[in-house]
Enzyme design. Structure first.
Site, PDB file in Angstrom:
ATOM      1  N   GLU A 209       0.885  -1.175   0.000  1.00 15.01           N
ATOM      2  CA  GLU A 209       0.000   0.000   0.000  1.00 15.01           C
ATOM      3  C   GLU A 209       0.916   1.215   0.000  1.00 15.01           C
ATOM      4  OE1 GLU A 209      -3.344   0.043  -0.018  1.00 15.01           O
ATOM      5  OE2 GLU A 209      -3.712  -2.103   0.197  1.00 15.01           O
ATOM      6  N   CYS A 243      -2.288   9.612   2.710  1.00 15.74           N
ATOM      7  CA  CYS A 243      -1.820   9.050   1.429  1.00 15.74           C
ATOM      8  C   CYS A 243      -2.789   9.323   0.289  1.00 15.74           C
ATOM      9  CB  CYS A 243      -1.603   7.552   1.581  1.00 15.74           C
ATOM     10  SG  CYS A 243      -3.072   6.693   2.142  1.00 15.74           S
TER      11      CYS A 243
HETATM   12  P1  NAD Z   1       8.132   4.586   5.002  1.00 12.66           P
HETATM   13  O1  NAD Z   1       8.221   3.784   3.763  1.00 12.66           O
HETATM   14  O2  NAD Z   1       9.282   5.471   5.354  1.00 12.66           O
HETATM   15  O3  NAD Z   1       7.917   3.651   6.281  1.00 12.66           O
HETATM   16  C1  NAD Z   1       6.966   2.628   6.318  1.00 12.66           C
HETATM   17  C2  NAD Z   1       7.502   1.481   7.133  1.00 12.66           C
HETATM   18  O4  NAD Z   1       8.717   1.011   6.565  1.00 12.66           O
HETATM   19  C3  NAD Z   1       7.799   1.822   8.574  1.00 12.66           C
HETATM   20  O5  NAD Z   1       7.325   0.757   9.398  1.00 12.66           O
HETATM   21  C4  NAD Z   1       9.316   1.917   8.624  1.00 12.66           C
HETATM   22  O6  NAD Z   1       9.852   1.531   9.853  1.00 12.66           O
HETATM   23  C5  NAD Z   1       9.751   0.936   7.549  1.00 12.66           C
HETATM   24  N1  NAD Z   1      11.013   1.299   6.908  1.00 12.66           N
HETATM   25  C6  NAD Z   1      11.463   2.544   6.638  1.00 12.66           C
HETATM   26  N2  NAD Z   1      12.659   2.479   6.001  1.00 12.66           N
HETATM   27  C7  NAD Z   1      12.952   1.160   5.863  1.00 12.66           C
HETATM   28  C8  NAD Z   1      14.043   0.427   5.284  1.00 12.66           C
HETATM   29  N3  NAD Z   1      15.065   1.059   4.720  1.00 12.66           N
HETATM   30  N4  NAD Z   1      13.998  -0.915   5.317  1.00 12.66           N
HETATM   31  C9  NAD Z   1      12.963  -1.563   5.886  1.00 12.66           C
HETATM   32  N5  NAD Z   1      11.903  -0.934   6.444  1.00 12.66           N
HETATM   33  C10 NAD Z   1      11.904   0.397   6.453  1.00 12.66           C
HETATM   34  O7  NAD Z   1       6.769   5.399   4.868  1.00 12.66           O
HETATM   35  P2  NAD Z   1       6.186   6.492   5.845  1.00 12.66           P
HETATM   36  O8  NAD Z   1       7.066   7.702   5.798  1.00 12.66           O
HETATM   37  O9  NAD Z   1       5.881   5.892   7.162  1.00 12.66           O
HETATM   38  O10 NAD Z   1       4.787   6.827   5.142  1.00 12.66           O
HETATM   39  C11 NAD Z   1       4.683   7.739   4.105  1.00 12.66           C
HETATM   40  C12 NAD Z   1       4.398   7.059   2.795  1.00 12.66           C
HETATM   41  O11 NAD Z   1       3.454   6.032   2.957  1.00 12.66           O
HETATM   42  C13 NAD Z   1       3.781   8.006   1.771  1.00 12.66           C
HETATM   43  O12 NAD Z   1       4.341   7.745   0.517  1.00 12.66           O
HETATM   44  C14 NAD Z   1       2.319   7.632   1.780  1.00 12.66           C
HETATM   45  O13 NAD Z   1       1.634   7.925   0.598  1.00 12.66           O
HETATM   46  C15 NAD Z   1       2.391   6.173   2.025  1.00 12.66           C
HETATM   47  N6  NAD Z   1       1.154   5.710   2.612  1.00 12.66           N
HETATM   48  C16 NAD Z   1       0.379   4.887   1.900  1.00 12.66           C
HETATM   49  C17 NAD Z   1      -0.828   4.457   2.416  1.00 12.66           C
HETATM   50  C18 NAD Z   1      -1.740   3.544   1.674  1.00 12.66           C
HETATM   51  O14 NAD Z   1      -2.693   3.063   2.282  1.00 12.66           O
HETATM   52  N7  NAD Z   1      -1.498   3.263   0.412  1.00 12.66           N
HETATM   53  C19 NAD Z   1      -1.209   4.894   3.702  1.00 12.66           C
HETATM   54  C20 NAD Z   1      -0.371   5.735   4.390  1.00 12.66           C
HETATM   55  C21 NAD Z   1       0.818   6.140   3.852  1.00 12.66           C
END
Ligand code: NAD
Length: 454
Positions: A209, A243
């Site tokens: 997602e 998002c």
């Molecule tokens: P992110 O990708 O930075 O983090 C998401 C998860 O990934 C967290 O649990 C984090 O700990 C983990 N993570 C971060 N870096 C990592 C790595 N290098 N290796 C492994 N795991 C890692 O995203 P965010 O900043 O928390 O959220 C923002 C993004 O999420 C935006 O792009 C937004 O559009 C998207 N989003 C999508 C939805 C949806 O339902 N489609 C909902 C909310 C947010």
């Protein structure tokens, strides 16, 4: 923490078949709802500490959605778990054919920070309803929300069934080395690719997602005031950290000024402030600076005030924006609303399609031809006509992205399906046996086979 050991324990529990029992799942879902309700106070406090999200918005955009998902699963779990009969071809008669859902097994759910409770717990509900054991890894960025979920769940659930593992990149990288039966990830496109690669090593199926730049297209024939009101609410909810927030507006140029004025009016009447319970902080300094960098002074139509000490950016509208501007190069994910104009819908569609497939698209129009053209020609996860964000609340609409905005979907029945494998079964009887498939292969058998199979 030895992650492999934790997963081994969950695998062993899964293999007892306890989670295949529907009353077990019902009991655990009820437990989840009741412990969240009991601990609402702690949940409100934690998220307020993280980014000053109010009780009102925490209830409406997080807890109410979680409770609704639990209730929906409780009402439908028996129906969703039933095997479904399908017709059987002549070649196999007499027989029955059916499709039966089975849980994937031990699953990993990873949440994003912007709706820390809902984005972690709603997929976990779907996984529990489907009969999986669950490891939940919330985002570490809202650290108070993450630790309160860990506390509530560890105090009330057996870790061999449902466990929260907290941590950032280091911990998650280790966790991803372990083999899960399914990974459900919510987050950025960039990290989504890391998850997909890690999952590929074990051939683990994934649901991703992700995000993207969701457009809102406005044509000249709409009710401009109501359009502006709906767009302002959708954009500045959670301070734009949503998002599916409309990332930018494409408005037919003849009504651009009218729309801008109406947007300004509705921002002012909403009076966005933390103390009014309708605004939050930007989640951290890194995001504050990233957002501040999008604001070009000469393109500010409204707002643009940045308070670094408190990580607050006022609702900001930018006009005269083009697709080559900084603010159009990546998902905004904050309270900045660029407004672009168009004269020709084909050109507008072509411009939108230069960007990756968005998670959502919003079409404000009374013109059926334009509506159908946009629906047919732009690929996006899901969306709304004459509204924004509210499609997320529809329990019968699967929620998910396409292309760079993700793969797979959830919410309601779609969530149950996401955590289930659908086994196809042909069940024969011993009544008769046609010998057509057995040798010797004679020309008369071939003739009959051709008649039966076609
Ligand atoms: P992110 O990708 O930075 O983090 C998401 C998860 O990934 C967290 O649990 C984090 O700990 C983990 N993570 C971060 N870096 C990592 C790595 N290098 N290796 C492994 N795991 C890692 O995203 P965010 O900043 O928390 O959220 C923002 C993004 O999420 C935006 O792009 C937004 O559009 C998207 N989003 C999508 C939805 C949806 O339902 N489609 C909902 C909310 C947010």
């Amino acid at each position: 923490m030895n992650y492999q050991e934790i997963i081994n324990t969950q695998n062993a529990f899964y293999n007892t078949n306890a989670t295949k029992d529907i009353p077990f799942r019902v009991k655990e879902l009820k437990r989840l709802k009741s412990i969240l309700q009991k601990n609402e106070g702690l949940l409100y406090q934690a998220i307020y500490r993280d980014f000053k999200k109010s009780k009102y918005e925490t209830y409406t955009t997080e807890l109410a959605i979680i409770y609704h998902e639990i209730d929906l699963a409780l009402v439908n779990i028996k129906k969703w778990s039933k095997k479904k009969s399908v017709s059987t071809g002549l070649a196999n008669l007499p027989a029955r054919s059916y499709i039966m859902p089975e849980p994937f097994g031990t699953v990993l759910v990873m949440g994003a920070w912007n709706y820390p409770y809902q984005l972690s717990i709603v997929p976990a509900i779907a996984a529990i309803a489907a009969g999986c054991t669950v490891i939940l890894k919330p985002s570490e960025i809202p650290s108070n929300s993450s630790s309160v979920m860990a506390k509530i769940i560890s105090e009330n659930f057996d870790p061999k069934f449902f466990k929260v593992i907290e941590g950032g990149v280091k911990e998650t990288t280790e966790l991803l080395k372990v083999k899960f039966d399914k990974i459900f990830f919510t987050g950025s496109i960039q990290v989504g690719k890391i998850i997909y690669q890690a999952a590929a090593k074990h051939l683990t199926p994934v649901t991703l997602e992700l995000g993207g730049k969701s457009p809102a297209i406005v044509t000249k024939d709409v009710n401009i005031d109501m359009t502006a009101k709906r767009l302002v609410w959708a954009k500045f909810l959670n301070t734009g950290q949503t998002c599916i927030a409309p990332d930018y507006i494409m408005v037919e140029s003849s009504v651009q000024d009218e729309l801008l004025l109406a947007i300004k009016k509705h921002i002012e009447s909403a009076d966005y402030k933390i103390e009014n319970q309708n605004y939050t902080q930007i989640v951290n300094q890194k995001n504050f600076e990233r957002l501040q960098n999008f604001i070009e002074k000469d393109k500010i139509y409204y707002g643009g005030h940045c308070d670094a000490d408190n990580r607050i950016i006022s609702p900001t509208v930018m006009s005269g924006v083009t697709f080559s501007d900084k603010v159009m190069q990546e998902e905004i994910f904050g309270p900045i609303l660029p407004v672009l104009s168009f004269d020709n819908i084909d050109k507008a569609i072509a411009d939108i399609k230069t960007l990756s497939k968005p998670l959502s698209c919003y079409i404000f129009t009374k013109n059926k031809v334009v509506k159908n053209k946009i629906l047919n020609e732009i690929s996006f996860g899901g969306g709304a006509v004459n509204d924004a964000v509210m499609h997320f609340m529809e329990q019968n609409l699967p929620f998910g992205g396409v292309g760079d905005s993700g793969m797979g979907n959830y919410h309601g029945k779609a969530g149950f399906e996401t955590f289930s494998h659908y086994k196809s079964i042909l069940q024969k009887s011993f009544l008769i046996e046609l010998n057509l498939k057995y040798s010797p292969y004679t020309s008369s058998k071939l003739k009959w086979l051709k008649r039966l199979i076609g």
